[in-house]
Scaffold this active site. Sequence first.
Site, PDB file in Angstrom:
ATOM      1  N   GLY A  12      27.714   3.466-117.195  1.00  0.00           N
ATOM      2  CA  GLY A  12      27.566   2.036-117.471  1.00  0.00           C
ATOM      3  C   GLY A  12      28.720   1.644-118.381  1.00  0.00           C
ATOM      4  O   GLY A  12      28.785   2.101-119.519  1.00  0.00           O
ATOM      5  N   ASP A  36      31.052   3.513-113.831  1.00  0.00           N
ATOM      6  CA  ASP A  36      30.322   2.290-113.464  1.00  0.00           C
ATOM      7  C   ASP A  36      30.423   2.132-111.959  1.00  0.00           C
ATOM      8  O   ASP A  36      31.281   2.738-111.321  1.00  0.00           O
ATOM      9  CB  ASP A  36      30.910   1.064-114.183  1.00  0.00           C
ATOM     10  CG  ASP A  36      29.908  -0.083-114.302  1.00  0.00           C
ATOM     11  OD1 ASP A  36      29.406  -0.319-115.415  1.00  0.00           O
ATOM     12  OD2 ASP A  36      29.606  -0.735-113.269  1.00  0.00           O
ATOM     13  N   ARG A  85      17.254  -8.490-118.662  1.00  0.00           N
ATOM     14  CA  ARG A  85      16.233  -9.387-118.115  1.00  0.00           C
ATOM     15  C   ARG A  85      16.817 -10.790-117.898  1.00  0.00           C
ATOM     16  O   ARG A  85      17.562 -11.295-118.726  1.00  0.00           O
ATOM     17  CB  ARG A  85      15.068  -9.482-119.093  1.00  0.00           C
ATOM     18  CG  ARG A  85      13.790  -9.953-118.426  1.00  0.00           C
ATOM     19  CD  ARG A  85      12.813 -10.510-119.401  1.00  0.00           C
ATOM     20  NE  ARG A  85      12.363  -9.555-120.398  1.00  0.00           N
ATOM     21  CZ  ARG A  85      11.082  -9.418-120.741  1.00  0.00           C
ATOM     22  NH1 ARG A  85      10.158 -10.128-120.130  1.00  0.00           N
ATOM     23  NH2 ARG A  85      10.736  -8.607-121.695  1.00  0.00           N
ATOM     24  N   ARG A  91       8.650  -8.261-116.973  1.00  0.00           N
ATOM     25  CA  ARG A  91       9.029  -6.995-117.584  1.00  0.00           C
ATOM     26  C   ARG A  91       8.978  -5.858-116.554  1.00  0.00           C
ATOM     27  O   ARG A  91       9.824  -4.978-116.556  1.00  0.00           O
ATOM     28  CB  ARG A  91       8.062  -6.715-118.729  1.00  0.00           C
ATOM     29  CG  ARG A  91       8.509  -5.570-119.575  1.00  0.00           C
ATOM     30  CD  ARG A  91       7.578  -5.389-120.741  1.00  0.00           C
ATOM     31  NE  ARG A  91       8.146  -4.372-121.602  1.00  0.00           N
ATOM     32  CZ  ARG A  91       7.943  -4.290-122.891  1.00  0.00           C
ATOM     33  NH1 ARG A  91       7.188  -5.168-123.485  1.00  0.00           N
ATOM     34  NH2 ARG A  91       8.483  -3.345-123.582  1.00  0.00           N
ATOM     35  N   ASN A 123      17.185  -0.021-121.088  1.00  0.00           N
ATOM     36  CA  ASN A 123      15.836  -0.535-121.380  1.00  0.00           C
ATOM     37  C   ASN A 123      15.000  -0.695-120.124  1.00  0.00           C
ATOM     38  O   ASN A 123      15.552  -0.851-119.045  1.00  0.00           O
ATOM     39  CB  ASN A 123      15.958  -1.894-122.075  1.00  0.00           C
ATOM     40  CG  ASN A 123      16.071  -1.753-123.584  1.00  0.00           C
ATOM     41  OD1 ASN A 123      15.402  -0.923-124.183  1.00  0.00           O
ATOM     42  ND2 ASN A 123      16.922  -2.568-124.186  1.00  0.00           N
ATOM     43  N   HIS A 178      10.488   1.156-128.589  1.00  0.00           N
ATOM     44  CA  HIS A 178      11.512   0.144-128.832  1.00  0.00           C
ATOM     45  C   HIS A 178      11.040  -1.153-128.194  1.00  0.00           C
ATOM     46  O   HIS A 178      11.195  -1.381-127.029  1.00  0.00           O
ATOM     47  CB  HIS A 178      12.816   0.620-128.174  1.00  0.00           C
ATOM     48  CG  HIS A 178      13.982  -0.263-128.449  1.00  0.00           C
ATOM     49  ND1 HIS A 178      14.329  -0.690-129.701  1.00  0.00           N
ATOM     50  CD2 HIS A 178      14.912  -0.784-127.612  1.00  0.00           C
ATOM     51  CE1 HIS A 178      15.414  -1.432-129.626  1.00  0.00           C
ATOM     52  NE2 HIS A 178      15.781  -1.504-128.368  1.00  0.00           N
TER      53      HIS A 178
HETATM   54  N1  LIG Z   1      18.143   1.303-126.544  1.00  0.00           N
HETATM   55  C1  LIG Z   1      18.658   0.287-127.212  1.00  0.00           C
HETATM   56  O1  LIG Z   1      18.465   0.165-128.410  1.00  0.00           O
HETATM   57  C2  LIG Z   1      19.524  -0.699-126.482  1.00  0.00           C
HETATM   58  C3  LIG Z   1      20.385  -1.558-127.189  1.00  0.00           C
HETATM   59  C4  LIG Z   1      21.185  -2.434-126.481  1.00  0.00           C
HETATM   60  C5  LIG Z   1      21.141  -2.446-125.069  1.00  0.00           C
HETATM   61  N2  LIG Z   1      20.278  -1.635-124.429  1.00  0.00           N
HETATM   62  C6  LIG Z   1      20.193  -1.601-122.954  1.00  0.00           C
HETATM   63  O2  LIG Z   1      21.380  -0.979-122.462  1.00  0.00           O
HETATM   64  C7  LIG Z   1      21.625  -1.441-121.131  1.00  0.00           C
HETATM   65  C8  LIG Z   1      23.086  -1.890-121.027  1.00  0.00           C
HETATM   66  O3  LIG Z   1      23.318  -3.051-121.799  1.00  0.00           O
HETATM   67  P1  LIG Z   1      24.718  -3.803-121.689  1.00  0.00           P
HETATM   68  O4  LIG Z   1      24.685  -4.913-122.669  1.00  0.00           O
HETATM   69  O5  LIG Z   1      25.831  -2.822-121.738  1.00  0.00           O
HETATM   70  O6  LIG Z   1      24.611  -4.400-120.196  1.00  0.00           O
HETATM   71  P2  LIG Z   1      25.809  -4.736-119.220  1.00  0.00           P
HETATM   72  O7  LIG Z   1      25.236  -5.570-118.130  1.00  0.00           O
HETATM   73  O8  LIG Z   1      26.981  -5.254-119.995  1.00  0.00           O
HETATM   74  O9  LIG Z   1      26.237  -3.304-118.631  1.00  0.00           O
HETATM   75  C9  LIG Z   1      25.471  -2.571-117.742  1.00  0.00           C
HETATM   76  C10 LIG Z   1      26.426  -1.886-116.776  1.00  0.00           C
HETATM   77  O10 LIG Z   1      25.696  -0.976-115.951  1.00  0.00           O
HETATM   78  C11 LIG Z   1      26.376  -0.944-114.710  1.00  0.00           C
HETATM   79  N3  LIG Z   1      25.547  -0.330-113.670  1.00  0.00           N
HETATM   80  C12 LIG Z   1      24.504  -0.879-112.968  1.00  0.00           C
HETATM   81  N4  LIG Z   1      24.034   0.021-112.076  1.00  0.00           N
HETATM   82  C13 LIG Z   1      24.772   1.148-112.222  1.00  0.00           C
HETATM   83  C14 LIG Z   1      24.756   2.414-111.585  1.00  0.00           C
HETATM   84  N5  LIG Z   1      23.864   2.712-110.627  1.00  0.00           N
HETATM   85  N6  LIG Z   1      25.670   3.326-111.974  1.00  0.00           N
HETATM   86  C15 LIG Z   1      26.568   3.060-112.941  1.00  0.00           C
HETATM   87  N7  LIG Z   1      26.625   1.873-113.594  1.00  0.00           N
HETATM   88  C16 LIG Z   1      25.743   0.931-113.222  1.00  0.00           C
HETATM   89  C17 LIG Z   1      26.688  -2.404-114.449  1.00  0.00           C
HETATM   90  O11 LIG Z   1      27.708  -2.555-113.439  1.00  0.00           O
HETATM   91  C18 LIG Z   1      27.134  -2.864-115.830  1.00  0.00           C
HETATM   92  O12 LIG Z   1      28.547  -2.759-115.997  1.00  0.00           O
HETATM   93  C19 LIG Z   1      20.584  -2.537-120.860  1.00  0.00           C
HETATM   94  O13 LIG Z   1      19.487  -1.999-120.154  1.00  0.00           O
HETATM   95  C20 LIG Z   1      20.160  -2.947-122.253  1.00  0.00           C
HETATM   96  O14 LIG Z   1      18.879  -3.534-122.259  1.00  0.00           O
HETATM   97  C21 LIG Z   1      19.486  -0.759-125.102  1.00  0.00           C
END
Ligand SMILES: NC(=O)c1ccc[n+]([C@@H]2O[C@H](COP(=O)([O-])OP(=O)(O)OC[C@H]3O[C@@H](n4cnc5c(N)ncnc54)[C@H](O)[C@@H]3O)[C@@H](O)[C@H]2O)c1
Length: 317
Positions: A12, A36, A85, A91, A123, A178
């Site tokens: 990602g 990605d 989301r 959810r 998430n 979380h």
């Molecule tokens: N655990 C935590 O505390 C926490 C904190 C912040 C964000 N998050 C979660 O992290 C995730 C990413 O957030 P973000 O802001 O970077 O989102 P984002 O949309 O900027 O990035 C997500 C990336 O995943 C890629 N992706 C989708 N399917 C894929 C696959 N099969 N293989 C490889 N890549 C793929 C997308 O192309 C995108 O570039 C979200 O689910 C977010 O809710 C969790």
Amino acid sequence: MGRTRRKITVVGAGFVGSTTAQRLAERDYADIVLVDIIEGMPQGKALDLLEAGPVERYDARVIGTNGYAETAGSDIVVITSGVARKPGMSRDDLLLTNAKIVGDVTRSVVAASPEAIIIVVSNPLDAMAQLAHHVSGFPRERVIGMAGVLDSARFRTFIAMELNVSVEDVTAFVLGGHGDTMVPLPRYSTVAGIPITELLPPERIQALVERTANGGAEIVSLLKTGSAYYAPSSSIATMVDAIMLDKRRILPCAAYLQGEYGIDGLYVGVPCKLGASGLEEIIQITLTEAEAAALQRSAAAVRDLANVLRQNGLLPA
Ligand SMILES: NC(=O)c1ccc[n+]([C@@H]2O[C@H](COP(=O)([O-])OP(=O)(O)OC[C@H]3O[C@@H](n4cnc5c(N)ncnc54)[C@H](O)[C@@H]3O)[C@@H](O)[C@H]2O)c1
């Protein structure tokens, strides 16, 4: 010639993934592979990061790819792939969409790096960690979820602001899943060793606790699109440091509980010792009745999501 540098894969290359890659490249203790599905995007970000090396003075190789060949033999894999989301999405919709992504990604990761330690970030965090643990077949020591470090960093920020003291002197503990049901623990949150319960009245502590529990939503509502990534990537890098440098830090992480805290077969945030082999120990602390009840409520919310995965055949019955 054997490989001499260690390797960290970040799956990602969105906001969280690319910021994580930057923080890790700047630490200069491993090469970084950024994966990605969007063609060209991880390659472009990786090249940009590589070109920062001479200025920031790191030699880490940073490679972007749409496949997993380059990830082979990774020491650590951070999974941030997934969607956020959108309006009108339930959810459960988010859960199943990200479950498909995290499940597929985990299978590819494991095939290329059977010895890796996986840090799950996507998430809903605890359910995604549960899924990655199941799909990988890895022991719980090698599948850990990131949430508590971030949640406690937010709590520390608000405590330092409230008391007008350095964040360096503030430690804080947040347990549970979380989400809205996370359990900040004021008794174990201190300023230079002094519990905040000695420094602040209960109503101010309650206000900080609520702001912490809504910490992610507060940023989402300001940004309008997307969610937080600077503090999340710092939190991920802290966990990676603990493992790469065998620091044996005690950090709140989502871990697979097998009876600890009276919870069995579920990922929930608890204090963990992280070192070279991943999760080295789950620290059990004594909770008050109210804290224990809050942790059970939080675990029940995670269990509900795990049950939806079960009903959809994504986790075993
Ligand atoms: N655990 C935590 O505390 C926490 C904190 C912040 C964000 N998050 C979660 O992290 C995730 C990413 O957030 P973000 O802001 O970077 O989102 P984002 O949309 O900027 O990035 C997500 C990336 O995943 C890629 N992706 C989708 N399917 C894929 C696959 N099969 N293989 C490889 N890549 C793929 C997308 O192309 C995108 O570039 C979200 O689910 C977010 O809710 C969790």
